[in-house]
Design an enzyme around this catalytic site. Structure first.
Site, PDB file in Angstrom:
ATOM      1  N   HIS A 139       9.797  45.551  64.389  1.00 35.15           N
ATOM      2  CA  HIS A 139      10.484  44.315  64.777  1.00 35.15           C
ATOM      3  C   HIS A 139      10.420  43.298  63.634  1.00 35.15           C
ATOM      4  O   HIS A 139      11.431  42.669  63.289  1.00 35.15           O
ATOM      5  CB  HIS A 139       9.819  43.749  66.038  1.00 35.15           C
ATOM      6  CG  HIS A 139      10.304  42.404  66.457  1.00 35.15           C
ATOM      7  ND1 HIS A 139      11.265  42.219  67.434  1.00 35.15           N
ATOM      8  CD2 HIS A 139       9.963  41.159  66.046  1.00 35.15           C
ATOM      9  CE1 HIS A 139      11.482  40.934  67.596  1.00 35.15           C
ATOM     10  NE2 HIS A 139      10.703  40.267  66.760  1.00 35.15           N
ATOM     11  N   GLU A 140       9.246  43.142  63.035  1.00 36.23           N
ATOM     12  CA  GLU A 140       9.098  42.192  61.937  1.00 36.23           C
ATOM     13  C   GLU A 140       9.837  42.661  60.686  1.00 36.23           C
ATOM     14  O   GLU A 140      10.458  41.855  59.983  1.00 36.23           O
ATOM     15  CB  GLU A 140       7.611  41.976  61.628  1.00 36.23           C
ATOM     16  CG  GLU A 140       6.772  41.505  62.803  1.00 36.23           C
ATOM     17  CD  GLU A 140       7.327  40.275  63.493  1.00 36.23           C
ATOM     18  OE1 GLU A 140       8.019  39.473  62.834  1.00 36.23           O
ATOM     19  OE2 GLU A 140       7.066  40.112  64.700  1.00 36.23           O
ATOM     20  N   HIS A 143      13.375  41.699  61.055  1.00 34.06           N
ATOM     21  CA  HIS A 143      13.619  40.290  60.723  1.00 34.06           C
ATOM     22  C   HIS A 143      13.863  40.143  59.224  1.00 34.06           C
ATOM     23  O   HIS A 143      14.786  39.438  58.794  1.00 34.06           O
ATOM     24  CB  HIS A 143      12.416  39.429  61.118  1.00 34.06           C
ATOM     25  CG  HIS A 143      12.461  38.906  62.516  1.00 34.06           C
ATOM     26  ND1 HIS A 143      13.565  38.257  63.048  1.00 34.06           N
ATOM     27  CD2 HIS A 143      11.519  38.908  63.503  1.00 34.06           C
ATOM     28  CE1 HIS A 143      13.300  37.887  64.291  1.00 34.06           C
ATOM     29  NE2 HIS A 143      12.078  38.277  64.595  1.00 34.06           N
ATOM     30  N   GLU A 222      16.140  37.401  67.835  1.00 38.50           N
ATOM     31  CA  GLU A 222      15.092  38.227  68.439  1.00 38.50           C
ATOM     32  C   GLU A 222      15.678  39.490  69.066  1.00 38.50           C
ATOM     33  O   GLU A 222      15.104  40.577  68.959  1.00 38.50           O
ATOM     34  CB  GLU A 222      14.315  37.429  69.485  1.00 38.50           C
ATOM     35  CG  GLU A 222      13.359  36.411  68.912  1.00 38.50           C
ATOM     36  CD  GLU A 222      12.395  37.026  67.921  1.00 38.50           C
ATOM     37  OE1 GLU A 222      11.746  38.037  68.261  1.00 38.50           O
ATOM     38  OE2 GLU A 222      12.296  36.500  66.797  1.00 38.50           O
TER      39      GLU A 222
END
Length: 293
Positions: A139-140, A143, A222
């Site tokens: 997930h990071e 980003h 997100e």
């Protein structure tokens, strides 16, 4: 990432400092055009100062320690996981840091896709399975790969510009009105104390209200970061990670890194000011595949 995030607080602080310097030195634009140029320079300046300082501020605020050489199997696994996922995502290997915190959390930051930082809490490493932790890291990484920090900076720069411009325009009118000044060019030659007080208060108020825009963007990104994680490690792993987060308590990053932390719970603000969508909405979006199309 509503609890005003560190990124937004830094921007607001820079804007207020610039405003204070301008007011105290008497450097005030004498036309609407000049005011807009000044607002643009300082508005984007604040955003880019935040971006350039983001890694330093993030590490300092949580007491994070960058892993130079792995000291144990967990750190080796963490470095290997970040390296593998960054290669899959097509970005350079980020710096990897661990910070002491009992809650399950992680964040990514950095001025460029190829000069980023990914940090995870000790609580995440201790309380999540490897599959769940992989999903959070992915997930990071997503980003970073999506360029969310740079895009946030551009949006924040535009928002800052309008906050400064509108605040100072109203302050000029108020100062001129209270002093009886009717300068046709809109000069702020009226009461300087009124101009200073009104502009500072309005920049603070409008800055907080403008965070609604940046928080909407953060919530939107997100969903895309969740989808990016699902592509890297699988949808079920990301869903499992979010479900695990539902059982964790409120993160303790004290409003500073929430805009890019994985855990997005919030009880203090309405959803308009939340940097993350509710976890149930994120899980449902993954199950429906809405952002995977």
């Amino acid at each position: 990432m509503m609890r005003i995030a560190l990124f937004l607080l830094t921007n607001l602080a820079v804007m207020l400092v610039f405003g204070l310097v301008l007011s105290l030195t008497g450097i005030q634009s004498s036309s609407v055009q000049g005011l807009m140029i000044m607002a643009g320079l300082f508005g984007f300046g604040g955003a880019f100062v935040s971006l350039l300082m983001s890694k330093w501020m993030a590490l300092r605020s949580v007491g994070g320690e960058v892993i130079e050489q792995p000291r144990n199997e967990t750190e080796r696994w963490l470095l290997d996981t970040v390296r593998r996922q960054s290669q899959q995502a097509g970005i350079a290997m980020p710096q990897v840091a661990i910070y002491q915190a009992p809650d399950i959390n992680a964040f990514a930051t950095g001025a460029r896709r190829d000069a980023s930082l990914v940090a995870v809490s000790t609580g995440l490493l201790q309380n999540m399975s490897r599959d769940e932790a992989e999903a959070v890291i992915a997930h990071e990484i997503s980003h970073v790969a999506n360029g969310d920090m740079v895009t946030m900076t551009l949006i924040q720069g535009i928002v800052n510009t309008f906050v400064i411009f509108i605040s100072r325009l109203i302050a000029q009118v108020a100062a001129g009105f209270l002093s009886g000044d009717r300068d046709n060019e809109g000069s702020s030659s009226g009461n300087p104390m009124v101009y200073f007080a009104v502009s500072m208060v309005l920049e603070l108020v409008f800055g907080i209200l403008a965070s609604i825009i940046t928080m909407w963007f953060s919530r939107h990104r997100e969903f895309h970061a969740d989808a990016g994680s699902a592509r890297l490690v699988g949808r079920e792993k990301m869903i499992a990670a979010l479900q695990r987060l539902k059982t964790s308590y409120e993160p303790q990053e004290a409003g500073n890194l929430m805009a890019f932390c994985i855990n997005g719970k919030s009880k203090s603000f309405s959803e308009l000011f939340m940097s993350h969508p509710p976890l149930d909405k994120r899980i449902e979006a993954l199950r429906s595949g809405e952002y995977l199309k």
